[in-house]
Design a protein around this motif. Structure first.
Motif, PDB file in Angstrom:
ATOM      1  N   GLU A   1      -4.382   6.781   3.763  1.00 38.45           N
ATOM      2  CA  GLU A   1      -3.107   7.019   3.091  1.00 38.45           C
ATOM      3  C   GLU A   1      -3.336   7.341   1.614  1.00 38.45           C
ATOM      4  OE1 GLU A   1       0.274   6.638   3.539  1.00 38.45           O
ATOM      5  OE2 GLU A   1       0.926   6.211   1.496  1.00 38.45           O
TER       6      GLU A   1
ATOM      7  N   ARG B   1      -2.529  10.828  -0.210  1.00 33.61           N
ATOM      8  CA  ARG B   1      -1.599  10.877  -1.327  1.00 33.61           C
ATOM      9  C   ARG B   1      -2.266  11.478  -2.563  1.00 33.61           C
ATOM     10  NH1 ARG B   1       0.229   5.438  -1.511  1.00 33.61           N
ATOM     11  NH2 ARG B   1      -1.358   5.145  -3.070  1.00 33.61           N
TER      12      ARG B   1
ATOM     13  N   THR C   1       4.462   5.529  -2.082  1.00 36.92           N
ATOM     14  CA  THR C   1       4.761   6.632  -1.171  1.00 36.92           C
ATOM     15  C   THR C   1       6.273   6.788  -1.119  1.00 36.92           C
ATOM     16  OG1 THR C   1       2.923   5.839   0.136  1.00 36.92           O
ATOM     17  CG2 THR C   1       4.264   7.563   1.100  1.00 36.92           C
TER      18      THR C   1
ATOM     19  N   SER D   1       0.831  -1.205   0.000  1.00 38.48           N
ATOM     20  CA  SER D   1       0.000   0.000   0.000  1.00 38.48           C
ATOM     21  C   SER D   1       0.862   1.251   0.000  1.00 38.48           C
ATOM     22  CB  SER D   1      -0.924   0.002   1.213  1.00 38.48           C
ATOM     23  OG  SER D   1      -0.190   0.289   2.369  1.00 38.48           O
ATOM     24  N   THR D   2       2.054   1.176   0.534  1.00 42.61           N
ATOM     25  CA  THR D   2       2.915   2.356   0.522  1.00 42.61           C
ATOM     26  C   THR D   2       3.965   2.253  -0.574  1.00 42.61           C
ATOM     27  OG1 THR D   2       4.306   1.316   2.184  1.00 42.61           O
ATOM     28  CG2 THR D   2       2.615   2.807   2.967  1.00 42.61           C
TER      29      THR D   2
ATOM     30  N   THR E   1       2.153   7.003   7.500  1.00 37.65           N
ATOM     31  CA  THR E   1       0.991   6.123   7.632  1.00 37.65           C
ATOM     32  C   THR E   1       1.395   4.665   7.785  1.00 37.65           C
ATOM     33  OG1 THR E   1      -0.140   7.697   6.262  1.00 37.65           O
ATOM     34  CG2 THR E   1      -1.258   5.651   6.651  1.00 37.65           C
ATOM     35  N   ALA E   2       2.481   4.286   7.150  1.00 36.37           N
ATOM     36  CA  ALA E   2       2.919   2.897   7.303  1.00 36.37           C
ATOM     37  C   ALA E   2       3.138   2.575   8.776  1.00 36.37           C
ATOM     38  CB  ALA E   2       4.193   2.667   6.518  1.00 36.37           C
TER      39      ALA E   2
ATOM     40  N   TYR F   1       9.798   7.733   0.328  1.00 39.96           N
ATOM     41  CA  TYR F   1      10.499   7.945   1.588  1.00 39.96           C
ATOM     42  C   TYR F   1      11.941   8.257   1.284  1.00 39.96           C
ATOM     43  CZ  TYR F   1       6.507   5.541   3.656  1.00 39.96           C
ATOM     44  OH  TYR F   1       5.265   5.177   4.036  1.00 39.96           O
TER      45      TYR F   1
ATOM     46  N   GLU G   1      -3.438  -1.099  -5.463  1.00 38.62           N
ATOM     47  CA  GLU G   1      -4.238  -0.642  -4.330  1.00 38.62           C
ATOM     48  C   GLU G   1      -5.540  -1.430  -4.238  1.00 38.62           C
ATOM     49  OE1 GLU G   1      -2.661   3.967  -4.483  1.00 38.62           O
ATOM     50  OE2 GLU G   1      -4.358   3.339  -5.697  1.00 38.62           O
TER      51      GLU G   1
END
Lengths: 632, 166, 492, 460, 107
Positions: C338, C342, C97, C93-94, C231-232, C99, C445
């Protein structure tokens, strides 16, 4: 012939899944076929089940253990007996008609919304079937909550309108309040009896284990649950708001089926209720009060659907009155007839609204009988039925209720009759305002006026026929001996209760008299309403008492002020003040205290040798004094 | 009251008086001199207690060497005038008070101790003689004696490290 | 032995992850490791379903009478399964995202997983304490490094808060150890402290667990921490970590200190019940979705706490079930939050609206999860809450069962209120300038949300499999914490 | 005995190495080799290989416990020398002398940890103190160093006076300086003289161990002294004083535990409170560390308070953990240009290894599990709990431990979560590897304490 | 003489020394006061040692006390050398021997 019971709810579920998952790929036609077809198939199966039940069987089938722990076993099992088979027929039958109706009524929606709509409807039917078919309270509760969910989804179907979604939430939450009481009752049953299966609870030996107090509490809690689902005082306010949903939904869910779940549940638990006379009285009072309150409000509503909504609440009140007076059959009977004529009325109003291009205000209608012949006639039949004009279905069921009320207490009868008169009045106010007189809408609307297509009118006609003839399965004893086939059919369900309930014998002549009086009064009322509103609708603003009625006795406002606002304020207080300053404040305060302490303690560290030594000497002094002179 | 007692009291009074003068003299040089006087009084006590060795060492090491070193430093720094800024009055009072209390408390605590009435052997005894002490020092106490050499070494190294000009 | 693998696999792969500097590689590796752990968990709990292969013991600190003893009992297995299932979902799910220094992030995540597994499996008090902290430290770094703007302060508060709690627990452990001279869990179960001793040792343990869960009024770290964490990490915190507290209650408090649990039960339940209503009322006031979900989590966990202290078969088995259900549901909730954050760049509900029009799939998933969250029948949470409520009402250890049940039930109604409010404000209504540009979710997702929804529905419709696996442990907990006969003998 | 004699000899050797060698590197190498030899020799004595077979039992007994601690101390010193001798050069030109003083201090430590007579204790403490006065003032141009040396010296001498008064009173009561002679039957009333003497000794030892309310010198002196020497003072020396403390109060005053344990408890509470709370507000890491060393002293004092086997073991583990971690942090700190918390900003970006090792050390100090520091705290708490004594004290201690997390983690936050200018922290590979070894040791002791503890148990 | 007298005398001297430390700001005088404290201890030790002699008749009785005094003197001498060196060093830097003059290290 053995019916695989699981198929009955499974078919709508499949319909739901197909429509729901493939909503972007299905054409409207296919969607309609899947949606309606699955219900039709379910109806056929239900009918087969009905036939089997008629022959005296109770069909049960158990599938798997839903919840099974040491202290509680809840099988996933179905049971179809006389009571549920009637409901099955109503649900699938009326449901099918409404599905058909919807294919036309919702035709303006985009395909995927159309599919979504049918998916919801199918899901609703599925849940409703679970509710009536469950062989224990848990399955019933699953359906019970499931219909609440579908009601939420369908009320908020047009999710872009904020009011609608609010109404949906309101419906769901008010239902939940009732559901909590329902659940508590279930837990008490588990606690006392260790089971939730109907057959294990509703027998005299099991119920003998419960004290009178327990039974009263449990039945009261169950009834509170029913007030939520069946829109009784005090939890009725969601139902009028629920009219935000598409009209077929109002017809199916908020008139014919879901709202009668409470009646079903109490009828199902009749043995327990019969053992709790206190609760029964309470139900009767609440029922009649609801009937009157809602009827009074309906007098002054101008939204066509709102009138019908309050009428529904009022009729549901009658059903509870019937239950409260021990006339379970009458209640079920009224459920059935009500399903017919109220569905008819809603669908008819839907047809009107459809024709008016979405307009719901009666004051803007008028004279529609010219444009919409079938709708007009069917609607009129519906009105006659609900008003209780002799010969129509409503007459039989309502009369039975009033008779039972009279047997219990003349006061109840009087109030019930008053309610019936009010019903007749506002229904014909509605009818007259809408269909008679001259058209008061805009030209554009007038131009647009037309009779609805066949998919709409055919269900109307079918329902109209049912509304007229539906009553003849329950012809009262005093008219024709042994003609109450419904009573005979349901006898296995209620016979144990009859023994427990007090006997109120009313002579046939008395019944004749009562029926005559009430019928006469109703006809007079209809005439007054007709006369008053067919020419000149009340378009002027209501004043005084009328205003009070129009504003629904301000019950919503009172709830808002007494419950919602204080809770909100409390929440805001907790959030903004208590949480920040007190709970978290203490935590942070400890942190700050440490910080502050650190800052202050630093000053002890003055950097001066003299003061350091001094503090050491003073400490030594203190220790010596304590050690030698104070310590024993 | 024998001569010992009289001497004891005289020396006691001398020691206390000069000790007070050490603390209260404005001029550091005077303080040093009063301290020397105190040491002499204490040495007198040693002699009264027949600890001649310590009496001599006290005078030679303390009064002689160490105090001279002090004097030397004070002279070096030219501190003979009372250059010391006076502390706050109340700080001084607190200091005196707490010192006095300390004395009172400890004396009160030790007043009734078991050994309080034990007599101290005056003017006689062999323990304080150089012979006895020497023998003990180089037999039983030889290890600490050697260890104290480490102390001296480190002090020496330290004095050099600190005192050496970079 | 295979249960050891559940700890070692994430631990080692986590350490390796630190050295994979390339982001894509690190992501792939960590996902692979998480999936491998998941597979191991499945294999462990389906194929090797006997005690011998699920437990492992090795001498460790022999001198302290502590050993490296782990065992997967029903509760441990369930929670390990939850952990093993969650991590791949979190990683996927991330996936998009971004990082900074993703390898460190992922490595720390895997270390957290190892710690969590350890907590759930440890059968030795000292080992339990070790893992308890080990799970916390990586989360601290994750939240402080990758969180939002107030992250450092907030995470720090969280850390110190939980640290105080765990130190108090350490004292409790040591105190019992001083009586038993062994850290083994069985020795703890047989510690038989006097009731006076239990009365206050109870609080040493309870405070630690209560902070972790969290129970009112020790909860204030939580909304801030959830809000400020990436969120993770929030998923880990609320989905799995809070279960540490409940596990602590069930494994280390109730059976170890039965008399105190009985005596303090009402007090604790009252706290929890107040917390339920309090948190629900506050949740209704929130505008930030993360905070709302955070408060809702407080309410849910409070219910579990009440249920635990009702000490009935039904409530405890329900709690165990609900631990799994809540983990899945809230994970799904966070995934959706999340995604929304996003996609739309905000979590403020008043800035959102009408997403349903733009992202119907997301909306459907949200509503399924939301209804699961408020325990609609045929979702997993219903089974848990049903059993819990049932147990609470029928609790033999308290005379206020009905009151607790009603109050907690009120919390459930309020839960519906705020959850629906969130759904309404965010997904329904008209679109605004911000949500106008939105698009629906993409395949990966959808895939993870499908997994979650499938889990919700499957365990909701057919919970018996999971329930059955929790039966033995429930009985054993109940058996050990049964004080009624004990009290009877005391009275005589 | 081996270590005592050899360290004195090595001290002399180092004194002259300054004359012999011109290059600092050679001096350092000599010093480090000598320290390694010292470690070996001490380990030999643990293995019962004694070079000197005098009967010194009247003054000191080198039992296993003392020897084990000496090994730890010497090992820690070795690590310390490897890590910080480069910085030592920068303090002043007298590198050889500094080394010599450190060796003398080691000699003092061996005395302090193995005395049986108050005379030896006194000498040991003085041999530790006097070189420390000098090392504190070794940065001669630095006024802070001057001030610290003066304060340390004056207060140290004052405490020596108090200690001597205690010894004198005890002598008056007992007629002997031997700690074995001080045995009372529990029934008889303890003479006030003895109690007063004991209390004086308690105060004096508390002063040396920087226990509140006798801790006031500590922050100032640790702050003012050159960082390299602060590191030594705050770790090895302090731990040694605690070993002496335990020996004194366990050996000499064990029978009077009921009398002094209350005061020790009060002191523990005060020390933890003052140390932790004051550290919270500090702006300089160095000063924070000096307050933290006070706080750690509070935990070490538990070893005295509980006075049981677990406490003594705990003291060993705690001192090992504490020494290693603090030396590691000071080694990094001494290489920094800015001692404030801000100075650490962004260290993790530019010097990941240093940041990592510092983090491990800080975690250990904070007592996070799986580090040696946790094991130390664990042992102390375990000892205190099993002692059955005052549990409120234990709870207070852990609350204060949680406070300590606050200031330790500020450094971690600065290093990892804040951005700062690039700093050129010159650390040689040797130093880096040594730091890494320190970290590995910290974690190893934390994860496999058995290895460490077995050593202790086999040697007994 | 009873040993009490010596105890009181020694404690008086000790306290005077303490008072000096507390009240004076000149480092050298403070140091001298500390020396005074040490000397009071010496006196007490000697008195106790002679008390031991009076108590038991062993030939070596009391010598340990006196030897301890000797060691104290040794240590005192060493301390003085270091202490004066420090004071001188400070004086070189700031031209003052006031103990409160340098006050950078605080809080």
């Amino acid at each position: 012939m053995k019916i695989e019971l699981i198929l009955i709810p499974l078919l709508p579920l499949i319909g739901f899944l197909l429509n729901g998952l493939l909503r972007n790929y299905l054409s409207k036609g296919l969607t309609g076929i899947i949606g309606s077809g699955s219900i039709l198939a379910a109806f056929v199966l239900s009918f087969m089940a009905f036939l089997e039940v008629r022959s005296g069987h109770v069909i049960t089938s158990s599938y798997f253990d839903f919840i099974s722990i040491r202290s509680l076993k809840v099988p996933f099992a179905f049971q179809v007996d006389q009571l549920s088979s009637i409901f099955l027929l109503i649900i699938t039958g009326v449901g099918f008609l409404i599905h058909v109706y919807s294919t036309s009524y919702m035709h303006d929606e985009k395909p995927h919304h159309f599919a979504r709509y049918f998916a919801y409807l199918n899901l609703f039917v599925f849940s409703m079937l679970l509710l009536v078919m469950g062989s224990n309270f848990v399955i019933m509760f699953i359906g019970w909550e499931g219909v609440g969910l579908c009601s939420y989804l369908l009320i908020g179907f047009w999710f872009k309108k904020e009011d609608y979604t609010k109404a949906a939430s309101k419906a769901f939450i008010m239902n939940r309040i009732g559901d909590l009481a329902f659940l508590i009752a279930l837990f008490m049953l588990v606690h006392k009896l260790g089971t939730l299966t109907f057959s294990e609870i509703f027998n005299p030996e099991a119920l003998a284990k419960l004290s009178a107090f327990d039974i009263t509490v449990i039945t009261t809690l169950l009834f509170v649950g029913a007030t939520g689902k069946s829109a009784q005082i005090p939890l009725y306010t969601w139902l009028p708001d629920a009219m935000a949903g598409p009209t077929p939904v109002s017809a199916l869910i908020h008139a014919a089926t879901m709202v009668t779940a409470g009646i079903y549940m109490i009828a199902r638990s009749n043995l327990m209720y019969s053992m709790a006379p206190g609760t029964l009285n309470c139900i009767a009072i609440i029922g009649v009060a609801t009937a009157l309150l809602a009827a009074s409000i309906a007098l002054k509503q101008n939204d066509i659907k709102k009138v019908l909504a309050y009428s529904t609440v009022s009729q549901l009140g009658y059903m509870f009155l019937a239950l409260g007076t021990g006339a379970y059959v009458a209640a079920v009977f009224h459920v059935m007839t009500h399903a017919f004529f109220k569905a008819l009325l809603f669908l008819g109003s839907g047809s009107v609204i459809h024709a008016m291009g979405g307009e719901q205000d009666m004051r803007k209608m008028g004279g529609l009988s010219k444009y919409m012949k079938i709708t007009n006639i069917t609607f009129l039949l519906g009105c006659l039925a609900i008003a209780g004009i002799p010969g129509f279905s409503g007459f039989f069921s309502k009369d039975e209720i009033l008779a039972s009320a009279f047997a219990t207490s003349p006061v109840l009868y009087g109030l019930g009759l008053l309610g019936a008169l009010l019903t007749a009045f506002y229904m014909f106010r509605l009818y007259a305002t809408t269909f008679k007189g001259s058209f008061r809408g805009s030209h554009e609307q007038e131009h647009h006026l037309h009779e609805s297509p066949a998919a709409i009118t055919i269900p109307l006609i079918v329902l109209a026929i049912l509304s007229v003839i539906g009553g003849y399965i329950g012809i009262p004893e005093f008219i024709m001996h042994g003609a109450h086939s419904l009573k005979a059919f349901l006898n296995p369900i209620f016979e144990q209760s009859y023994a427990l309930l007090p006997k109120h014998e009313v002579s046939h002549s008395m019944e004749w008299a009562l029926t005559g009086v009430s019928s006469l009064l109703i006809i007079i009322t209809v005439a007054i309403a007709w006369g008053r509103y067919s020419k000149k609708p009340d378009t002027e603003e209501a004043k005084g008492f009328g205003k009070l009625l129009q504003d629904k006795w301000y019950v919503d406002e009172i709830y808002n002020g007494v419950i919602v606002k204080p809770l909100n304020a409390l929440g805001a207080f907790f959030n903004n003040i208590f949480e920040k300053n007190i709970v978290d404040g203490i935590v942070n305060g400890v942190g700050r205290l440490v910080h502050y302490g650190g800052r202050q303690l630093r000053w002890l560290q003055s950097g001066q040798t003299g003061s350091y030594v001094l503090m050491m000497v003073v400490s030594i002094l203190i220790v010596f004094v304590l050690q030698f002179f104070l310590r024993k | 009251m024998g001569i010992t007692q009289i001497l004891f009291w005289v020396l006691t009074v001398a020691a206390l008086f000069s000790a007070i003068m050490v603390v209260s003299s404005k001029n550091p040089v005077h303080s040093v001199l009063w301290l020397v006087a105190t040491f002499f009084a204490i040495s007198g006590h040693y002699i009264l207690l027949n600890a001649q060795f310590l009496a001599i060492v006290n005078i030679i090491v303390y009064a002689g060497a160490i105090m001279v070193l002090f004097l030397f430093v004070i002279m070096l720094m030219n501190l003979n005038k009372s250059t010391e800024p006076v502390k706050h009055k109340w700080l001084q009072i607190i200091g005196i008070l707490s010192g006095g209390c300390l004395l009172l408390v400890i004396v009160a605590a030790l007043r009734n101790t078991e050994v309080s009435q034990h007599m101290v052997e005056m003017s006689t005894g062999e323990a304080g003689l150089i012979k006895n002490l020497g023998r003990e020092l180089f037999t039983t106490f030889v290890v600490p004696f050697e260890i104290s050499s480490i102390l001296f070494l480190s002090a020496m190294v330290g004095a050099v490290v600190i005192g050496k000009k970079d | 032995m295979i249960s050891l693998l559940l700890i070692l696999l994430p631990l080692l792969s986590g350490i390796i992850t630190f050295f994979i500097k390339k982001e894509a590689g690190a992501r792939a590796w960590s996902l692979l490791a998480a999936i491998a752990t998941f597979v191991v968990a499945i294999v462990a709990f389906t194929c090797y379903n006997n005690t011998a292969s699920l437990s492992f013991s090795a001498p460790w600190m022999g001198i302290l009478n502590s050993s490296f003893a782990i065992k997967a009992d029903g509760m441990g297995a369930m929670l390990c399964m939850l952990t093993a299932l969650s991590f791949p979902l979190i990683f996927i799910s991330t996936w998009t995202t971004s990082y900074k220094k993703a390898h460190n992030f992922l490595g720390l995540m895997l270390l957290t997983q190892a710690g969590l597994m350890g907590v759930f499996l440890a059968m030795d008090a000292l080992l339990f304490y070790f893992f308890w902290e080990l799970a916390l430290i990586p989360v601290y770094f994750i939240c402080s490094q990758w969180g939002n703007e107030k992250r450092i302060k907030v995470t720090f508060k969280f850390f110190i808060y939980t640290f105080i709690g765990s130190l108090l627990m350490l004292i409790g452990i040591l105190y019992i150890y001083s009586q038993t001279n062994s850290f083994a869990i069985d020795a703890f179960y047989n510690a038989s402290l006097s009731s006076q001793q239990q009365m206050w040792v109870f609080w040493l343990f309870f405070v630690a667990f209560a902070i972790k869960m969290p129970i009112f009024p020790l909860h204030t770290w939580q909304p801030d921490a959830y809000e400020q964490s990436p969120t993770a990490a929030t998923m880990v915190l609320s989905g799995i970590m809070v279960k540490m507290g409940v596990l602590g209650l069930l494994r280390w408090l109730l059976p170890v200190l039965p008399i105190a649990s009985y005596s303090w039960g009402d007090t604790v339940s009252t706290m929890a019940v107040i917390g339920i209503i309090y948190a629900s009322l506050i949740a209704f006031q929130q505008n930030d979705m993360k905070r709302l979900v955070a408060y809702s989590s407080i309410a849910h966990i409070g219910l579990m706490c009440v249920a635990v202290f009702s000490e009935t078969q039904s409530s405890i088995q329900g709690t165990l079930f609900q631990m799994f259900a809540h983990g899945i549901n809230i994970l799904g909730m966070w995934i959706i939050v999340e995604i929304i954050e996003r996609k739309f760049g905000t979590r403020k509900m008043n800035e959102l609206g009408g997403i349903a029009k733009k992202a119907p799939a997301l909306t459907i998933f949200f509503f399924v999860i939301a209804f699961a969250n408020i325990a609609l029948p045929l979702t997993n949470a219903f089974v848990g809450e049903f059993l819990m409520f049932n147990g609470i009402l029928g609790s033999p250890v308290t005379q206020y069962g009905v009151a607790f049940m009603v109050a907690a039930g009120t919390g459930v109604i309020l839960g519906a209120v705020y959850t629906l409010k969130m759904g309404r404000q965010v997904f329904l209504g008209k679109t605004n300038s911000r949500t106008e540009q939105g698009t629906d979710i993409v395949f990966h997702e959808k895939a993870i949300l499908c997994v979650i929804v499938a889990t919700i529905i499957i365990t909701g419709v057919y919970p018996q499999h999971l329930l059955h696996s929790l039966e033995d442990i429930t009985n054993s907990i109940l058996h050990k914490s049964d004080v009624l006969p004990l009290l009877k003998t005391m009275k005589q | 005995m081996n270590a005592l004699v050899l360290s004195a000899i090595f001290g002399v050797v180092m004194m002259f190495s300054g004359v012999v060698f011109k290059r600092n590197a050679s001096i350092k190498a000599t010093g480090i080799i000598a320290m390694i030899v010292l470690l070996l020799v001490n380990c030999m004595e643990m293995g019962n290989i004694k070079f000197f077979k005098f009967d010194v039992s009247a003054f000191m007994v080198f039992n296993d416990y003392a020897l084990f601690f000496n090994s730890i101390a010497i090992f820690a010193t070795l690590v310390y020398l490897v890590l910080t001798s480069a910085e030592m050069e920068k303090v002043g030109r007298n590198l050889a002398e500094y080394f010599a003083l450190i060796f003398f201090i080691i000699a003092g430590i061996t005395l302090t940890t193995s005395f049986t007579s108050l005379l030896t204790l006194f000498l040991g403490i003085e041999i530790i103190s006097i070189p420390l006065y000098i090392l504190t003032g070794s940065d001669k141009r630095n006024l802070k160093s001057n001030e610290a040396a003066l304060k340390y010296f004056l207060m140290g001498s004052f405490s020596t006076g108090i200690m001597l008064m205690g010894i004198a009173l005890i002598y008056g009561s007992q007629g002997s300086f031997s700690i074995d002679a001080m045995n009372f039957s529990a029934a008889a009333k303890t003479p006030n003289l003895h109690i007063a003497g004991m209390l004086f000794l308690l105060f004096a030892m508390s002063f040396k161990a920087s226990v509140a309310p006798f801790h006031f010198w500590t922050p100032d002196v640790y702050d003012g002294a050159p960082t390299v020497f602060t590191s030594f003072m705050a770790t090895i020396v302090k731990a040694a004083v605690f070993i002496g403390f335990v020996r004194l109060f366990g050996g000499a005053f064990g029978k009077l535990e009921s009398t002094w344990s209350l005061w020790v408890a009060v002191m523990i509470a005060a020390t933890l409170f003052v140390g932790n709370i004051t550290a919270v507000f500090q702006q300089s890491v160095k000063r924070m560390l000096s307050y933290s060393s006070i706080a750690q002293a509070g935990f070490l004092l538990f070893g005295v308070y509980v006075m049981n086997e677990a406490g003594r073991e705990g003291l060993l583990i705690y001192s090992a953990a504490y020494c290693l971690a603090t030396i590691g942090i000071f080694a990094v700190l001494s290489k920094m240009t800015d001692y404030s918390f801000e100075g650490f900003n962004g260290l993790a970006k530019h010097q990941p290894l240093l940041a990592f090792t510092t983090t491990i050390c800080l975690l250990s100090l904070a007592g996070i599990p799986l580090t040696a520091g946790f094991l130390g705290k664990f042992y102390m708490l375990k000892a205190a709990v099993s002692n059955g004594g005052n549990l409120w004290l234990v709870i207070f201690a852990v609350v204060m431990a949680a406070v300590s997390v606050y200031y330790y983690f500020r450094v971690i936050q600065a290093m990892y979560f804040k951005d700062g200018p690039v700093q050129s922290v010159a650390a040689t590979p040797l130093e880096k590897y040594t730091l890494l070894i320190v970290c590995v040791l910290i974690i190893l002791i934390g994860v496999f304490p058995n290895v460490f503890l077995n050593w202790l148990y086999f040697s007994r | 003489m009873p040993v009490n007298y010596y105890i009181v005398l020694a404690l008086s001297l000790f306290s005077i020394g303490v008072v000096g430390v507390l009240t004076r700001r000149n480092a050298i005088i403070v140091f001298m006061c500390i020396e005074l404290m040490l000397n009071s201890v010496n006196l007490l030790l000697v008195a106790f040692s002679k008390m031991q002699v009076a108590k038991d008749a062993l030939p070596v009785a009391g010598t340990d006390g006196q030897l301890f005094v000797f060691f104290i003197m040794v240590v005192a001498a060493a301390e003085v050398s270091v202490g004066l060196a420090i004071i001188v060093m400070m004086y070189r830097n700031i031209h003052s021997v006031d103990i409160n003059f340098l006050n950078r290290l605080k809080h």
